[in-house]
Write a protein that holds these residues in place. Structure first.
Motif, mmCIF file in Angstrom:
data_model
loop_
_atom_site.group_PDB
_atom_site.id
_atom_site.type_symbol
_atom_site.label_atom_id
_atom_site.label_comp_id
_atom_site.label_asym_id
_atom_site.label_seq_id
_atom_site.Cartn_x
_atom_site.Cartn_y
_atom_site.Cartn_z
ATOM 1 N N GLN A 137 -0.653 1.463 6.944
ATOM 2 C CA GLN A 137 -1.891 0.850 7.405
ATOM 3 C C GLN A 137 -1.999 0.783 8.922
ATOM 4 N N HIS A 167 -5.752 5.013 1.868
ATOM 5 C CA HIS A 167 -5.573 3.809 1.054
ATOM 6 C C HIS A 167 -6.887 3.397 0.395
ATOM 7 N N PRO A 169 0.835 -1.216 0.000
ATOM 8 C CA PRO A 169 0.000 0.000 0.000
ATOM 9 C C PRO A 169 0.860 1.253 0.000
#
Length: 326
Positions: free
Chosen positions: A34, A43, A30
């Motif tokens: 996260q 995201h 990503p």
């Protein structure tokens, strides 16, 4: 061969690091961290970005080729991190990560809001008949089932019977609760017509929320018996755990309840106030377009917020979990 591959990847990374506007590119990772709610929110905004629906076949091929060049260390000079992140965003939005096949546009995550908003508008239409209630609840659960199947984990195929079981359970629970609540509201003699209409507008939420929970339980009940994989801090598999499975199932069910809440609760509240304005009372034909815009705004905000609540990889305290079975 290992040294050559490492050198090639390092060269590709060096070529891409000429841009300071974006974080260093990581293939398959990503773009945003996260570990925080904000990072997950950014995201998922990328994942549901509807602009990827308009990517041409040529642009998709270019994006895939650019990522292949990066992977094999043959990236041309001058390619920036931003270009690489953009290419990965396009590929992940259109192609299934396991099969590399194109996902049908209405069932992509980037198409969930544009194609799902008309269904939300239908669910919230006032003065629903029995037939229209059944139709919109069925259509909503059918759309959800198709999205779930199109984006399924293809590395561990599940039998079609499990998807059918979850789909039928969701449809039956949604339709039965929506119809049952509508009948109860109609028989409530103490309600004025205006109050009855307002209460009916909130019926879709408990119906959809209960159907979502039913779908999660039917699709993943096997995990409660078998457990799910448990990884250590370095990402190494250490075994499976039923307690971790129960924890994951609870978080998933909670997310499925939170997701429809602003979508199916906020629009009725907003519309009940807007309908009293002089503009909409003088121009009732504007009610449907205005309600569609309100639903679109609520949907666009609720989806990334709800799926950002919990990280995709949850953490459990080692002491609260039974000894993982290897």
């Amino acid at each position: 061969m290992a040294d050559t591959a490492t050198t090639a990847s390092a060269a590709a990374a060096s070529a891409a690091n000429t841009s300071t506007d974006a974080p260093p590119f990581q293939l398959g990772k990503p773009r945003f961290q996260q570990t925080s709610f904000y990072g997950r929110f950014r995201h998922f905004l990328d994942i549901i970005d509807p602009r990827t629906l308009f990517v041409t076949e040529r642009r998709l091929r270019e994006a895939v080729q650019l990522l292949e060049d990066y992977k094999h260390g043959t990236l041309r000079p001058g390619v920036t991190n931003e270009q690489l992140w953009s290419a990965q965003k396009i590929k992940q939005a259109i192609l299934h990560p396991d099969t590399n096949e194109k996902i049908f546009m209405p069932f992509r995550m980037s198409g969930y809001i544009p194609f799902g908003t008309p269904i939300v508008v239908g669910l919230l239409l006032p003065n629903q008949t029995l037939a229209s209630t059944v139709f919109w609840q069925w259509l909503n659960q059918s759309h959800n089932a198709c999205v779930n199947y199109a984006n399924r984990n293809a590395t561990k195929p599940s039998p079609a019977s499990k998807f059918i079981q979850g789909y039928l359970g969701a449809v039956i629970s949604a339709v039965s609760i929506a119809v049952g609540l509508n009948v109860l509201v109609q028989k409530a003699n103490k309600f004025t017509p205006a109050t009855r209409l307002l209460v009916q507008r909130f019926v879709p939420f408990p119906a959809v929320a209960s159907a979502n929970i039913c779908n999660v339980v039917l699709m993943r009940y096997g995990e409660l018996e078998e457990g799910i994989d448990v990884l250590d801090g370095d990402g190494n598999l250490v075994g499976s755990s039923k307690i971790a499975a129960r924890h994951a199932l609870l978080e998933t069910a909670l997310t499925r309840v939170v997701l429809p809440m602003p979508i199916l609760v906020l629009p009725p509240i907003v519309m009940s106030m807007l309908e009293k304005t002089a503009l909409l009372q003088a121009r009732p034909r504007l009610l449907l377009p205005v309600q569609s815009l309100v639903c679109l705004a609520a949907f666009g905000l609720a989806l990334p917020l709800a799926i950002s609540l919990f990280p995709q990889m949850s953490e459990v305290i080692r002491g609260s979990c039974e000894r993982p079975k290897s």
